[in-house]
Design a protein around this motif. Structure first.
Motif, PDB file in Angstrom:
ATOM      1  N   LEU A 174      96.177  -5.721  -7.346  1.00  0.00           N
ATOM      2  CA  LEU A 174      94.740  -5.587  -7.143  1.00  0.00           C
ATOM      3  C   LEU A 174      93.968  -6.145  -8.330  1.00  0.00           C
ATOM      4  N   THR A 175      94.406  -5.832  -9.536  1.00  0.00           N
ATOM      5  CA  THR A 175      93.707  -6.350 -10.713  1.00  0.00           C
ATOM      6  C   THR A 175      93.943  -7.838 -10.896  1.00  0.00           C
ATOM      7  N   GLY A 176      94.914  -8.391 -10.168  1.00  0.00           N
ATOM      8  CA  GLY A 176      95.138  -9.828 -10.218  1.00  0.00           C
ATOM      9  C   GLY A 176      94.095 -10.623  -9.459  1.00  0.00           C
ATOM     10  N   LEU A 177      93.300  -9.937  -8.641  1.00  0.00           N
ATOM     11  CA  LEU A 177      92.214 -10.625  -7.947  1.00  0.00           C
ATOM     12  C   LEU A 177      91.143 -11.037  -8.944  1.00  0.00           C
ATOM     13  N   ASP A 178      90.488 -12.134  -8.652  1.00  0.00           N
ATOM     14  CA  ASP A 178      89.410 -12.616  -9.521  1.00  0.00           C
ATOM     15  C   ASP A 178      88.136 -11.874  -9.155  1.00  0.00           C
ATOM     16  N   ALA A 179      88.138 -10.550  -9.428  1.00  0.00           N
ATOM     17  CA  ALA A 179      87.031  -9.697  -8.987  1.00  0.00           C
ATOM     18  C   ALA A 179      87.027  -8.418  -9.801  1.00  0.00           C
ATOM     19  N   ASP A 180      85.903  -7.727  -9.725  1.00  0.00           N
ATOM     20  CA  ASP A 180      85.767  -6.393 -10.306  1.00  0.00           C
ATOM     21  C   ASP A 180      86.285  -5.402  -9.275  1.00  0.00           C
ATOM     22  N   VAL A 181      87.322  -4.634  -9.613  1.00  0.00           N
ATOM     23  CA  VAL A 181      88.015  -3.836  -8.607  1.00  0.00           C
ATOM     24  C   VAL A 181      88.080  -2.365  -9.007  1.00  0.00           C
ATOM     25  N   SER A 182      88.262  -1.538  -7.984  1.00  0.00           N
ATOM     26  CA  SER A 182      88.564  -0.120  -8.198  1.00  0.00           C
ATOM     27  C   SER A 182      89.576   0.318  -7.170  1.00  0.00           C
ATOM     28  N   LEU A 183      90.272   1.382  -7.491  1.00  0.00           N
ATOM     29  CA  LEU A 183      91.299   1.940  -6.612  1.00  0.00           C
ATOM     30  C   LEU A 183      91.365   3.435  -6.839  1.00  0.00           C
ATOM     31  N   LEU A 184      91.606   4.157  -5.766  1.00  0.00           N
ATOM     32  CA  LEU A 184      91.879   5.592  -5.879  1.00  0.00           C
ATOM     33  C   LEU A 184      92.834   5.987  -4.776  1.00  0.00           C
ATOM     34  N   ALA A 185      93.978   6.522  -5.171  1.00  0.00           N
ATOM     35  CA  ALA A 185      94.883   7.208  -4.258  1.00  0.00           C
ATOM     36  C   ALA A 185      94.847   8.666  -4.672  1.00  0.00           C
ATOM     37  N   ALA A 186      94.513   9.547  -3.741  1.00  0.00           N
ATOM     38  CA  ALA A 186      94.300  10.944  -4.098  1.00  0.00           C
ATOM     39  C   ALA A 186      94.814  11.876  -3.014  1.00  0.00           C
ATOM     40  N   ARG A 187      95.316  13.015  -3.451  1.00  0.00           N
ATOM     41  CA  ARG A 187      95.629  14.111  -2.529  1.00  0.00           C
ATOM     42  C   ARG A 187      94.350  14.907  -2.313  1.00  0.00           C
ATOM     43  N   VAL A 188      94.072  15.296  -1.080  1.00  0.00           N
ATOM     44  CA  VAL A 188      92.913  16.123  -0.777  1.00  0.00           C
ATOM     45  C   VAL A 188      93.368  17.577  -0.794  1.00  0.00           C
ATOM     46  N   GLY A 189      92.798  18.336  -1.718  1.00  0.00           N
ATOM     47  CA  GLY A 189      93.202  19.720  -1.885  1.00  0.00           C
ATOM     48  C   GLY A 189      92.631  20.633  -0.817  1.00  0.00           C
ATOM     49  N   ASP A 190      93.045  21.895  -0.856  1.00  0.00           N
ATOM     50  CA  ASP A 190      92.576  22.872   0.128  1.00  0.00           C
ATOM     51  C   ASP A 190      91.066  23.057   0.056  1.00  0.00           C
ATOM     52  N   ASP A 191      90.471  22.815  -1.120  1.00  0.00           N
ATOM     53  CA  ASP A 191      89.019  22.938  -1.270  1.00  0.00           C
ATOM     54  C   ASP A 191      88.318  21.595  -1.081  1.00  0.00           C
ATOM     55  N   ASP A 192      89.017  20.625  -0.486  1.00  0.00           N
ATOM     56  CA  ASP A 192      88.487  19.292  -0.186  1.00  0.00           C
ATOM     57  C   ASP A 192      88.189  18.464  -1.424  1.00  0.00           C
ATOM     58  N   THR A 193      88.707  18.845  -2.568  1.00  0.00           N
ATOM     59  CA  THR A 193      88.562  18.017  -3.763  1.00  0.00           C
ATOM     60  C   THR A 193      89.625  16.927  -3.760  1.00  0.00           C
ATOM     61  N   CYS A 194      89.315  15.827  -4.423  1.00  0.00           N
ATOM     62  CA  CYS A 194      90.224  14.695  -4.494  1.00  0.00           C
ATOM     63  C   CYS A 194      91.001  14.757  -5.801  1.00  0.00           C
ATOM     64  N   GLU A 195      92.315  14.843  -5.700  1.00  0.00           N
ATOM     65  CA  GLU A 195      93.197  14.974  -6.851  1.00  0.00           C
ATOM     66  C   GLU A 195      93.914  13.650  -7.066  1.00  0.00           C
ATOM     67  N   PRO A 196      93.488  12.858  -8.067  1.00  0.00           N
ATOM     68  CA  PRO A 196      94.012  11.489  -8.224  1.00  0.00           C
ATOM     69  C   PRO A 196      95.523  11.443  -8.437  1.00  0.00           C
ATOM     70  N   ILE A 197      96.132  10.470  -7.771  1.00  0.00           N
ATOM     71  CA  ILE A 197      97.542  10.137  -7.964  1.00  0.00           C
ATOM     72  C   ILE A 197      97.654   8.815  -8.708  1.00  0.00           C
ATOM     73  N   ALA A 198      96.820   7.865  -8.311  1.00  0.00           N
ATOM     74  CA  ALA A 198      96.736   6.568  -8.986  1.00  0.00           C
ATOM     75  C   ALA A 198      95.285   6.117  -8.908  1.00  0.00           C
ATOM     76  N   GLU A 199      94.804   5.454  -9.944  1.00  0.00           N
ATOM     77  CA  GLU A 199      93.405   5.045  -9.924  1.00  0.00           C
ATOM     78  C   GLU A 199      93.163   3.883 -10.867  1.00  0.00           C
ATOM     79  N   ILE A 200      92.131   3.123 -10.531  1.00  0.00           N
ATOM     80  CA  ILE A 200      91.605   2.064 -11.379  1.00  0.00           C
ATOM     81  C   ILE A 200      90.097   2.225 -11.393  1.00  0.00           C
ATOM     82  N   ASP A 201      89.561   2.658 -12.510  1.00  0.00           N
ATOM     83  CA  ASP A 201      88.103   2.711 -12.697  1.00  0.00           C
ATOM     84  C   ASP A 201      87.417   3.364 -11.491  1.00  0.00           C
ATOM     85  N   SER A 202      87.946   4.497 -11.053  1.00  0.00           N
ATOM     86  CA  SER A 202      87.539   5.077  -9.772  1.00  0.00           C
ATOM     87  C   SER A 202      86.185   5.780  -9.807  1.00  0.00           C
ATOM     88  N   ALA A 203      85.609   6.002 -10.993  1.00  0.00           N
ATOM     89  CA  ALA A 203      84.311   6.669 -11.074  1.00  0.00           C
ATOM     90  C   ALA A 203      83.148   5.701 -11.210  1.00  0.00           C
TER      91      ALA A 203
END
Length: 473
Positions: A174-203
């Protein structure tokens, strides 16, 4: 949108190979018949019945369907039919009498089944499966008269690239693209919060393209919940609400009606822009802005005032050249600009949408974490005030389109919303694994040059890799 040269059209058409992607909003589904144009989605009680993949009712879409119809026939097209459907620029390189042989090369690999379409103006990319289930892409372009000026097929290399085997490899690609990128892989918890597993500048906020339609859906669901609207209420298409593709409702006549449920389903499954604007008009801009705040967007003020797709096209590519005015304006001045927009038919065409406007702030902005939050919120149907019927309606609307090929035995429910515009491509997925665990995967890429993100297939293939990795998480 850049056109292929005639010599390239000849070489690639005969060789059944291509290399082109266009902007648009990806969608996916199964094969089947085309429903009535004025009712792209039917409803039964409180459940939306999802349609098969339908090629756009546009010059490029109609010609793409004609090509598939010819491939489904035993023979054809005849030279006379070729002269009727292909432009002179194409026939100058591939004579009409040679075109049946091109189709004969492709026909034995069928039946060809469309599973995805990506369209912008006069260009379309149709993802296909051949008779053995292998992925292909058909690229088609039409001229001003709607005749085919370019047509070529190619194995979908993005889908057949060796899969990424780790999050580090996904990150690298993904970072090999000639672009500004973000990524987020997250588990959704019981309270619907996103718990990151892998991320790139996700905020970091980036343009979302048509992912913004998730917030429109949230505002509509809230209006239904409070009794301000019903899923079976009828919306009327007028010159003031008709937008540009993607979608189908823009082709309907003035006065045609569609239910709230049908419009919402079309807005998500085929990213129908006119449906989105009808629903925004129903609930009001303020309601969508409120929904952004309520559904976990960290900086909803970034999208105030909220743009309709008509606003987006008019400011970004309209004849009044409003990009600089929009970029320099604050919220109040921007509301004044929107208030001065002309009523009636749009003064911008799909052909005008050909260079990035997001760099002037003309888009909808949010981070990968914002997108994870809205997907989790839309799937939270277990609150004390939740209506089970409305929750099921949302799941049906959201779950029609899986976006990419994801193992259904491992992932029985997947919801997808993505989008693209010149210089922007995005994808977001919510998935429920067979063991009940819930995950979200989001990718965003933005570049000031639209050519930097031409290969959508490579971008979206990373989602397939991500879900394989999440299966083991």
């Amino acid at each position: 949108m850049r056109r292929s040269s005639p010599s390239a059209a000849r070489t690639l058409a005969v060789a059944a190979a291509l290399g082109l992607a266009v902007t648009g909003c990806t969608h996916d589904g199964g094969a089947g018949s085309d429903p009535a144009p004025s009712q792209p989605f039917a409803t039964e009680g409180t459940a939306t019945v999802a349609p098969p993949v339908v090629l756009p009712d546009s010059p490029a879409g109609r010609q793409a369907q004609w090509v598939l119809d010819q491939l489904a026939a035993d023979t054809g097209p005849s030279p006379a039919q070729a002269e009727e459907h292909f432009a002179d620029v194409f026939l100058g390189e591939v004579p009409a009498e040679d075109i049946p042989a091109v189709f004969d090369q492709l026909r034995p690999a069928g039946p060809w089944r469309p599973v995805d379409v990506d369209e912008a103006g006069a260009d379309a990319v149709v993802r296909l499966h051949d008779g053995s289930g292998e992925p292909w892409r058909m690229v088609i372009s039409v001229d001003d008269d709607g005749a085919i000026s370019a047509l070529f097929f190619q194995p979908d290399t993005g889908a057949t690239t060796a899969p990424a085997e780790s999050w580090a490899e996904v990150h690298e690609r993904l970072t090999g693209l000639d672009a500004d990128v973000s990524l987020l892989a997250a588990r959704v918890g019981d309270d619907d919060t996103c718990e990151p597993i892998a991320e790139i500048d996700s905020a970091q906020p980036r343009p979302m393209a048509s992912i913004f339609k998730l917030y429109v859906l949230g505002a509509v669901a809230q209006a239904v919940h409070t009794g301000q609207a019903r899923w079976d209420d009828q919306l009327t298409i007028t010159p003031d609400t008709r937008s540009l593709p993607s979608g189908e409702l823009q082709n309907e006549p003035d006065g045609a009606q569609v239910s709230v449920a049908q419009a919402a389903a079309g807005m998500i499954a085929i990213s129908d822009n006119t449906a989105s604007d009808l629903l925004t008009e129903l609930v009001g801009r303020d309601a969508v802005e409120t929904a952004m705040a309520q559904m976990g967007h960290a900086d909803p003020a970034r999208n105030v005032p909220f743009l309709t797709t008509r606003d987006f096209f008019t400011i970004g590519w309209g004849p009044d050249d409003l990009r600089d005015d929009w970029q320099a304006a604050g919220p109040d001045e921007r509301r004044d600009l929107l208030g001065a927009m002309p009523d009636g038919a749009l003064t911008v065409s799909a052909r005008d949408v050909d260079d990035p406007a997001w760099t002037f702030g003309v888009d909808w902005f949010g981070s990968a974490r914002d997108i994870c939050a809205v997907l989790a919120s839309l799937h939270d149907g277990e609150g004390p005030d939740a209506d089970p019927a409305d929750a099921q309606m949302l799941r049906t609307i959201l779950g029609h389109n899986r976006g990419v090929t994801i193992d259904e035995s491992a992932w029985p429910y997947v919801a997808y919303k993505g989008g693209s515009a010149p210089g922007v491509v995005t994808g977001s997925w919510y998935g429920e694994r067979e063991d009940g665990e819930r995950f979200v995967y989001v990718m965003q890429a933005a570049a000031p040059d639209e050519a930097a993100l031409a290969d959508h297939a490579a971008f979206f293939s990373l989602a397939e890799d991500a879900f394989r990795l999440l299966s083991e998480e």
